[in-house]
Design an enzyme around this catalytic site. Structure first.
Site, mmCIF file in Angstrom:
data_model
loop_
_atom_site.group_PDB
_atom_site.id
_atom_site.type_symbol
_atom_site.label_atom_id
_atom_site.label_comp_id
_atom_site.label_asym_id
_atom_site.label_seq_id
_atom_site.Cartn_x
_atom_site.Cartn_y
_atom_site.Cartn_z
ATOM 1 N N ASP A 131 44.354 37.953 34.453
ATOM 2 C CA ASP A 131 45.329 38.620 33.605
ATOM 3 C C ASP A 131 44.783 39.965 33.130
ATOM 4 O O ASP A 131 45.502 40.963 33.074
ATOM 5 C CB ASP A 131 45.645 37.727 32.402
ATOM 6 C CG ASP A 131 45.904 36.296 32.839
ATOM 7 O OD1 ASP A 131 45.115 35.402 32.484
ATOM 8 O OD2 ASP A 131 46.897 36.078 33.555
ATOM 9 N N HIS A 165 45.698 31.075 29.005
ATOM 10 C CA HIS A 165 46.048 31.594 30.331
ATOM 11 C C HIS A 165 47.391 30.982 30.721
ATOM 12 O O HIS A 165 47.482 30.103 31.564
ATOM 13 C CB HIS A 165 44.964 31.228 31.344
ATOM 14 C CG HIS A 165 45.306 31.639 32.754
ATOM 15 N ND1 HIS A 165 45.518 32.934 33.122
ATOM 16 C CD2 HIS A 165 45.476 30.916 33.885
ATOM 17 C CE1 HIS A 165 45.809 32.997 34.402
ATOM 18 N NE2 HIS A 165 45.798 31.781 34.898
#
Lengths: 384, 328
Positions: free
Chosen positions: A210, A238
């Protein structure tokens, strides 16, 4: 460095032996000395070939799968643990995948990589986790059609409890564990709790993907290459509640460093579409490829592990899911939460003292709430 | 500017990352990557582009996904032609050749029309040797020396087999040769190969100490390794193929180390080993300043000669069939 030192010692020793030997021998002349020395020099030169660091043992679970396929090559090539670090690679997967694992072993051999000392395929945790220095836990139960979040958590609690216990029992106490398999944060917490004799600081989960995605989005927006963007932060889980935060990010525009908000000049995008793009990128890739993002996940795993091994650059921080206890940002304790991190001597430290505005606070709390809920559900299953 | 065809496929997926990372053209060489595939694969290509962006690689200036040759081949410095028609159930060898002649004729013509004249072309898609020949013949304004086909995978496999047999890392084995066609008639030859053992550098036959293995099972293992990997993985060998492609292209770009040679399928006209002309045949090659040269004056015994002839015969047959289609 140690190698050069060892070689120097070896040369000096052999020189001394040569001198002493020729003095003690009957043929006490220069010719003999030269001959002895040249013979020993040759053996030293050839002996240089195998003189290398001790191999480290690295296990990758889910080794027959997509992400591992992209990852194993980079590890074996030296991109993670260094160009002079030989590696023993242990590949762990479930019994039905053993034939596929054999194919992966064949391919790794066919790559003719000098650092790869040995490849061991196995379905047994006692083999998989024995004496390991690093563990990358990619394998997890994937979400199947009709599966509830609860079922996914239940199945994964079982897997990561077993693996945590195996780490506790077989691995070196200095092992560094990176959990990738989703739900990564909670799986990491379960593994860590199931391995009480291994410090909680040795466990982390992957939010670097990410992080890299966020860097890349900002870079493309500013028309620069992604290495010109730094200090992006991914907070939290996440998952789609993750919070990509660029309030402290810097962009190098034509040599001068500018804050991300000033470089992009589009606050609405940075607080809106930018965030949702990064949050939903995984789904976008799956939709396009019909497969999940193995290449970029593998790259992020390499970045994360390499930074643990070699440390982060001065003034730069990266994102990692780590144990939240003792954090200065008011995040609930007893979670694996992604923070901005600096690393030195294989030890991470949360970057303290970053100002947090209301916008960020709300998002950081939302993702923490999701993690608290996940944890409580998982702990329920753990105690059963 | 680098093109990869078959860019939505397995081998490309393993390959593109290494190229974009700088492993092939150098750590300081920025790259514009062109990805070509057939129209139905464009959505998948979009996903690949997304992933390359997400890798946050500093050398990757731009990624362009396309199904159009005039976009894909424009101003190229390097082209890696991975895409080809795969063999489907019930397909005859003839049908495979016919389909691929069409593809590589078109791509050769596109190279001729759009790419730089200095472009280096590596053909991977099978039948690699014959596809390479067709492409070269369809690009008359580009020197035939700029075309090559991949036999480095077989070369790496052979090194690895010898290395495992001798208990040394694969990089301690050098000067293995793959002669001929990238098919089951390929001839892995270790008569000139050297192995670095702890006791010094030995000729391969002396290091292995098993002539019958080196003349028998070793050859068969390397020839059929591809099939063995497919059988185990249920997919073909993308990781090791990508590695071999990187090795091949990097050696073209940066040259081979002194005293070492590698295997490449190159244009056979003017070769010193009596191999028939007008073929793309794998030879032992040294490279300097982006130009390859066949290593000559290697002694060839009868055993080797018969194997080299057999693979040449297969290549001539493939060529003649392909040229017949080309003329049609």
């Amino acid at each position: 460095m140690p190698r050069a030192l060892a070689v120097t010692c070896k040369v000096i020793c052999l020189l001394l032996i040569g001198v002493v030997g020729s003095l003690l021998s009957e043929k006490n002349d220069l010719q003999f000395l030269v001959l002895t020395f040249s013979v020993q020099f040759k053996s030293v030169t050839l002996g240089l070939l195998p003189l290398q660091a001790e191999p480290i043992r690295v296990v990758v679970t889910g080794a027959a799968g997509q992400i591992a396929y992209s990852l194993l090559f980079s590890i074996a090539k030296g991109d993670v643990f260094g160009k002079d670090q030989p590696i023993i690679l242990i590949l762990l997967d479930i019994p039905p995948m053993l034939p596929v694992l054999d194919g992966v072993v064949m391919e790794l051999q066919d790559c003719a990589l000098p650092l790869l000392r040995e490849v061991i395929p196995t379905d047994k945790v006692e083999v998989g986790f024995k004496d390991i220095d690093a563990a990358i836990l990619v394998g997890s139960m994937p979400r199947k059609e009709g599966m509830e979040r609860k079922d996914l958590l239940k199945a994964n609690v079982a897997i990561f409890k077993t693996q945590g216990q195996a780490l506790d029992k077989y691995a070196k106490k200095t092992v560094k564990v990176l959990v990738v398999g989703n739900p990564a944060n909670t799986n990491c917490l379960i593994a860590s709790k199931s391995a009480p004799s291994i410090p909680k600081e040795n466990f982390s989960c992957l939010t670097r993907l990410d992080h890299n995605r966020a860097c890349s989005q900002v870079a493309m927006r500013c028309g620069v290459s992604s290495d010109k963007v730094k200090n992006v932060i991914i907070w939290g889980n996440h998952s789609s509640t993750q919070y990509p935060d660029v309030h402290h990010a810097k962009v190098n525009l034509s040599g001068s460093e500018v804050s991300a908000y000033d470089a992009v000049k589009n606050d609405a995008w940075l607080r809106g579409d930018f965030i949702s793009t990064v949050q939903l990128r995984g789904a976008a890739v799956i939709k396009a490829r019909k497969l999940s993002s193995a290449m970029s996940a593998a790259k992020a795993i390499c970045d994360h592990m390499r930074d643990i091994w070699f440390g982060t650059k001065e003034g730069e921080f990266i994102s990692m899911g780590v144990y939240a206890a003792g954090n200065s940002y008011g995040i609930p304790e007893d979670l694996i939460y992604s923070f901005p991190i600096q690393i030195k001597n294989k030890t991470w430290k949360v970057v303290d003292g970053l100002p947090i505005n209301d916008f960020s606070r709300a998002k950081m709390d939302a993702t923490a709430a999701e993690l608290v809920e996940e944890r409580d559900t998982a702990m329920d299953f753990l105690s059963q």
